[in-house]
Design a protein around this motif. Sequence first.
Motif, PDB file in Angstrom:
ATOM      1  N   ARG A   1       0.810  -1.216   0.000  1.00  4.34           N
ATOM      2  CA  ARG A   1       0.000   0.000   0.000  1.00  4.34           C
ATOM      3  C   ARG A   1       0.849   1.274   0.000  1.00  4.34           C
ATOM      4  NH1 ARG A   1      -5.452  -0.027   1.499  1.00  4.34           N
ATOM      5  NH2 ARG A   1      -6.336  -2.068   2.044  1.00  4.34           N
ATOM      6  N   VAL A   2       2.105   1.163   0.351  1.00  6.79           N
ATOM      7  CA  VAL A   2       2.966   2.338   0.477  1.00  6.79           C
ATOM      8  C   VAL A   2       3.376   2.819  -0.917  1.00  6.79           C
ATOM      9  CG1 VAL A   2       5.105   3.276   1.411  1.00  6.79           C
ATOM     10  CG2 VAL A   2       3.781   1.611   2.741  1.00  6.79           C
ATOM     11  N   ALA A   3       2.934   4.025  -1.270  1.00  3.46           N
ATOM     12  CA  ALA A   3       3.194   4.551  -2.607  1.00  3.46           C
ATOM     13  C   ALA A   3       4.488   5.351  -2.674  1.00  3.46           C
ATOM     14  CB  ALA A   3       2.026   5.435  -3.047  1.00  3.46           C
ATOM     15  N   LYS A   4       4.878   5.967  -1.560  1.00  5.19           N
ATOM     16  CA  LYS A   4       6.042   6.833  -1.569  1.00  5.19           C
ATOM     17  C   LYS A   4       6.598   6.938  -0.164  1.00  5.19           C
ATOM     18  CE  LYS A   4       7.426  11.577  -2.811  1.00  5.19           C
ATOM     19  NZ  LYS A   4       6.929  12.899  -3.317  1.00  5.19           N
TER      20      LYS A   4
ATOM     21  N   ARG B   1      12.286   9.478   3.482  1.00  2.08           N
ATOM     22  CA  ARG B   1      13.102   9.111   4.641  1.00  2.08           C
ATOM     23  C   ARG B   1      13.524  10.334   5.431  1.00  2.08           C
ATOM     24  NH1 ARG B   1      18.084   6.822   3.422  1.00  2.08           N
ATOM     25  NH2 ARG B   1      18.133   6.019   5.569  1.00  2.08           N
ATOM     26  N   HIS B   2      13.778  11.459   4.765  1.00  2.00           N
ATOM     27  CA  HIS B   2      14.270  12.651   5.454  1.00  2.00           C
ATOM     28  C   HIS B   2      13.208  13.260   6.362  1.00  2.00           C
ATOM     29  CE1 HIS B   2      17.906  12.464   3.078  1.00  2.00           C
ATOM     30  NE2 HIS B   2      17.172  12.401   1.963  1.00  2.00           N
ATOM     31  N   ARG B   3      11.949  13.151   5.970  1.00  3.97           N
ATOM     32  CA  ARG B   3      10.863  13.699   6.792  1.00  3.97           C
ATOM     33  C   ARG B   3      10.179  12.624   7.640  1.00  3.97           C
ATOM     34  NH1 ARG B   3       7.861  17.984   2.655  1.00  3.97           N
ATOM     35  NH2 ARG B   3       9.705  19.274   2.263  1.00  3.97           N
ATOM     36  N   ARG B   4      10.608  11.381   7.484  1.00  2.58           N
ATOM     37  CA  ARG B   4      10.053  10.264   8.248  1.00  2.58           C
ATOM     38  C   ARG B   4       8.548  10.142   8.027  1.00  2.58           C
ATOM     39  NH1 ARG B   4      13.454   9.985  13.983  1.00  2.58           N
ATOM     40  NH2 ARG B   4      15.515  10.272  13.048  1.00  2.58           N
ATOM     41  N   VAL B   5       8.158  10.147   6.774  1.00  2.00           N
ATOM     42  CA  VAL B   5       6.748  10.061   6.421  1.00  2.00           C
ATOM     43  C   VAL B   5       6.610   9.261   5.139  1.00  2.00           C
ATOM     44  CG1 VAL B   5       6.711  12.165   5.014  1.00  2.00           C
ATOM     45  CG2 VAL B   5       4.620  11.437   6.202  1.00  2.00           C
ATOM     46  N   CYS B   6       5.425   8.695   4.930  1.00  2.00           N
ATOM     47  CA  CYS B   6       5.159   7.975   3.688  1.00  2.00           C
ATOM     48  C   CYS B   6       3.718   8.225   3.267  1.00  2.00           C
ATOM     49  CB  CYS B   6       5.409   6.470   3.849  1.00  2.00           C
ATOM     50  SG  CYS B   6       4.256   5.644   4.954  1.00  2.00           S
ATOM     51  N   GLU B   7       3.433   7.926   2.009  1.00  2.00           N
ATOM     52  CA  GLU B   7       2.080   8.021   1.482  1.00  2.00           C
ATOM     53  C   GLU B   7       1.528   6.607   1.337  1.00  2.00           C
ATOM     54  OE1 GLU B   7       2.160  10.260  -2.118  1.00  2.00           O
ATOM     55  OE2 GLU B   7       2.661  12.140  -1.106  1.00  2.00           O
TER      56      GLU B   7
ATOM     57  N   MET C   1       1.408   8.887   6.493  1.00  3.62           N
ATOM     58  CA  MET C   1       1.626   8.178   7.756  1.00  3.62           C
ATOM     59  C   MET C   1       3.082   8.300   8.178  1.00  3.62           C
ATOM     60  SD  MET C   1      -1.104   6.518   8.930  1.00  3.62           S
ATOM     61  CE  MET C   1      -0.495   5.028   9.731  1.00  3.62           C
ATOM     62  N   ALA C   2       3.299   8.299   9.489  1.00  2.00           N
ATOM     63  CA  ALA C   2       4.655   8.378  10.021  1.00  2.00           C
ATOM     64  C   ALA C   2       5.391   7.064   9.784  1.00  2.00           C
ATOM     65  CB  ALA C   2       4.607   8.690  11.516  1.00  2.00           C
ATOM     66  N   LEU C   3       6.572   7.165   9.192  1.00  2.06           N
ATOM     67  CA  LEU C   3       7.392   5.976   8.923  1.00  2.06           C
ATOM     68  C   LEU C   3       8.863   6.368   9.026  1.00  2.06           C
ATOM     69  CD1 LEU C   3       7.783   3.034   7.932  1.00  2.06           C
ATOM     70  CD2 LEU C   3       7.725   3.920   5.600  1.00  2.06           C
ATOM     71  N   ASN C   4       9.549   5.762   9.975  1.00  6.96           N
ATOM     72  CA  ASN C   4      10.975   6.003  10.144  1.00  6.96           C
ATOM     73  C   ASN C   4      11.756   4.859   9.506  1.00  6.96           C
ATOM     74  OD1 ASN C   4      13.444   7.009  11.007  1.00  6.96           O
ATOM     75  ND2 ASN C   4      13.306   6.061  13.031  1.00  6.96           N
ATOM     76  N   VAL C   5      12.598   5.197   8.535  1.00  4.57           N
ATOM     77  CA  VAL C   5      13.429   4.211   7.836  1.00  4.57           C
ATOM     78  C   VAL C   5      14.894   4.619   8.005  1.00  4.57           C
ATOM     79  CG1 VAL C   5      13.886   3.005   5.674  1.00  4.57           C
ATOM     80  CG2 VAL C   5      11.574   3.819   6.174  1.00  4.57           C
ATOM     81  N   PRO C   6      15.523   4.228   9.121  1.00  7.53           N
ATOM     82  CA  PRO C   6      16.890   4.681   9.377  1.00  7.53           C
ATOM     83  C   PRO C   6      17.943   3.984   8.524  1.00  7.53           C
ATOM     84  CG  PRO C   6      16.154   3.226  11.124  1.00  7.53           C
ATOM     85  CD  PRO C   6      14.966   3.451  10.247  1.00  7.53           C
ATOM     86  N   GLU C   7      17.604   2.815   7.949  1.00  7.67           N
ATOM     87  CA  GLU C   7      18.597   2.049   7.203  1.00  7.67           C
ATOM     88  C   GLU C   7      18.133   1.824   5.769  1.00  7.67           C
ATOM     89  OE1 GLU C   7      19.815  -1.536   9.079  1.00  7.67           O
ATOM     90  OE2 GLU C   7      19.866  -0.648  11.074  1.00  7.67           O
TER      91      GLU C   7
END
Length: 207
Positions: free
Chosen positions: A172-175, A178-184, A199-205
């Motif tokens: 479901r994640v379209a975009k 990483r810099h803003r820690r958000v996804c669509e 939605m909030a999404l943190n991707v540190p790696e």
Amino acid sequence: MEAARRAAQNASGNAARAQRRPAAAPFPAGRRVPKGTLRWYPVRVPEGREAAAAERLRKLASAGALDDAVVVSRERWFKRAGAWSVQTEPLYRGYVFAVSRDAAALGRELDRLGLHGDARQEGGRPVPLADDVRQWIAASMDGAGVLRASEGVIEGGSLRVTKGPLAGQEARVAKVDRHRRVCEVRVGREGGRDVVERMALNVPEKS
């Protein structure tokens, strides 16, 4: 002159009615359903007063018109002075959802309480939230009505969510930003187009 005066009065009246009419909700409307079908109906309330308005609805609305009143919130990452923190905000500012099995009875209760549903209401009946969006929200939020932040990694160009409500929903994640820690996230469809929420999404790696 008289015709011009009447035209001006009509225009003024139409403008006044347009100002009183609540704006269309910022989410897709569902179809009218038979009495007895549980749906979420958006109700316009003052911004910042969503929780208080939901409590008022629970206390004052008759049991036959209302099953519950829901305020949906989401976590988001916020950066200040170089430090990241998680904050909670309404998913839809200025709205609560009246959970009801009887749109007509709910419409009468909203009128009695001086509240407004979506401007797309039909024949005095409020219009429900699109059911695919409702189902996604209900399945993804926690018991407090909050869509929590997720965490994940990107491996070989593919996202894998390791924690949070988006785990298992990578398709479901379209975009991802990483810099803003958000996804669509694609949460439904309307008019042949995807309905997308942030939605909030943190991707540190990322590897």
